[in-house]
Structure formats: structure tokens, C-alpha cells
Design a protein around this motif. Structure first.
Motif: not given
Length: 247
Positions: A67-70, A95-101, A213-214
Motif C-alpha cells: 500500500k505504501e512507499s517512501i 528530501d523524501l516522498i511518501y506515496n499511499n495508493v 515506512i513512516v
């Protein structure tokens, strides 16, 4: 008959790997794409040249589950911080990219700006890229059969919008809808992204890696336009204060 049994057993073991492992980590390498005009302009300061040299040892991680990635740059104490930031500017402004499908949500953090804005002041919400054009063109990347997809990326520079072509190579046999930076939404893990000024390519994949993954949190969520506006205002104020102090 024997050959059929062997092939069937191989396929069953192949797919069982992905059914048992629902998380993992991709390590990406980065290649900065330049031209003679850019390098000529850079001769005086050498910023681009330093970034090109630094990019040879800089890596990015994509930690993911179903479901998620960073996505984030791996800190390397041997690399000059200025060169590392320049490399990052070719890849992503964050600096960081969080993705929730599930929520079609992409949140970005700019931790290196904490001194400018304050820690955890905000995160930036950007829209996922969904307008992919799928093609039948294929190539193998590290033994994985990948398909080519194309899209246009809209950028803002000096208050003007322009688009640049982007090519993604994704692998349908890896059933995760993620990729480097903000790219996602394809029917398979993205192993390579080609932009005008940078190529982000696969270095390694570890499906046995247990990742944590936070989701980034902050006092408020702002849009990308708000982020650019706030950043511009902050920098202008700092420059004005510096001028006033010189008087």
C-alpha cells in the motif's frame, strides 16, 4: 512431460516469492544528463561537475509494501553536502516522498529546510501522475522484463509552466504500483525513469528486506504552489535582512 513439470515448478516458486514477501527495498543509482552548453556555463563554479562526480556514489532507496512507499536519498558522509543537495535537485526538490495508493496521496518533506521554516512546520501534498501512455516496447533490466510507458511532467520556472517528456520502464511481474520520486500508478514496479536531465536506474532489489515506512507528519499540509511561494518569500526576507545589516 518432465520439462513441463520443471517449468511449472519454477513459475510456482517464482510467484511464491512475491506472495510471501509483501515489502522490500529498491536501491536506485542516478545519472545526470548534461550538455556542452551547461558544462561551459558551469566552468567558473564547478557546481555541476561536482554533482556529476558525487552522483557516481550517491544512492536512493525506495522502501515499499503493498500500500505504501517512501523514496529518499541515502546519506553518505563521504560526499560533500552541497554536491549531494545539487544531485538531489536534479532528481527531486524534496528530501523524501511518501506515496499511499489507497488514498492516492503523495506527501513530500523538505527536512533540509528546517532551519528556514522550523522543524515539522509542513509537508507538501502533490498530485500523482496518472496520465500514462502504455506501449508494447520492452527491454530487460537486471533480468526483469520491463515495459515502456510515457507521460509529460509539468514544471514551473520563473512563473512559467512547461512540460518535459518522461519515460518509465516498469515490470508487470513485480506487482507494486510504485517508483522513484513521485512516479507511480503503473501496473508494476518502476525500475527506471528517464527525464531530460536525469536517469534514475535500478541498482538492486531486496524482497527480504523488512522496511518501516513512516508517513511524514507536520503542523499543516500545503500545496506545491504554496511551498514555492513560501520559500520565495522566506528567501527574499533573508536577503533583505542581510542588506539591512550591511547598512
Amino acid at each position: 512431460m518432465k520439462k513441463t513439470i520443471i517449468i511449472t515448478s519454477f513459475l510456482m516458486s517464482f510467484f511464491s516469492i512475491f506472495s510471501q514477501n509483501t515489502s522490500g527495498r529498491i536501491v536506485y543509482k542516478i545519472e545526470i544528463v548534461t550538455n556542452e552548453k551547461l558544462l561551459e556555463a558551469d566552468k567558473k563554479f564547478g557546481i555541476i561537475a561536482d554533482a556529476i562526480n558525487a552522483s557516481k556514489s550517491i544512492e536512493y532507496n525506495l522502501d515499499f509494501n503493498i500500500k505504501e512507499s517512501i523514496f529518499y536519498q541515502v546519506e553518505d558522509l563521504k560526499v560533500n553536502p552541497l554536491a549531494a543537495n545539487t544531485v538531489n535537485s536534479f532528481c527531486t526538490p524534496f528530501d523524501l516522498i511518501y506515496n499511499n495508493v489507497d488514498f492516492k496521496e503523495i506527501l513530500c518533506a523538505k527536512n533540509s529546510y528546517n532551519s528556514l521554516f522550523g522543524k515539522n512546520d509542513f509537508v507538501i501534498k502533490i498530485e500523482p501522475i496518472l496520465n500514462w501512455e502504455l506501449t508494447n516496447e520492452t527491454k530487460y533490466i537486471d533480468g526483469f522484463l520491463c515495459y515502456k510507458a510515457k507521460t509529460l511532467k509539468t514544471k514551473k520556472y520563473l512563473e512559467k509552466l512547461y512540460s518535459e517528456p518522461v519515460v518509465a520502464w516498469y515490470c508487470p511481474s513485480l506487482p507494486y504500483s510504485f517508483g522513484p520520486t513521485q512516479y507511480s500508478g503503473l501496473p508494476g514496479l518502476i525500475l527506471e525513469i528517464q527525464e531530460e536531465k536525469v536517469t534514475i536506474g535500478l541498482k538492486s532489489i531486496d524482497f527480504k528486506k523488512l522496511v518501516n515506512i513512516v508517513k511524514p507528519t507536520a503542523k499543516r499540509i500545503i500545496s506545491l504552489d504554496e511551498f514555492y511561494k513560501i520559500t520565495s518569500e522566506k528567501i527574499e526576507n533573508m536577503l533583505q535582512m542581510a542588506k539591512d545589516n550591511d547598512k
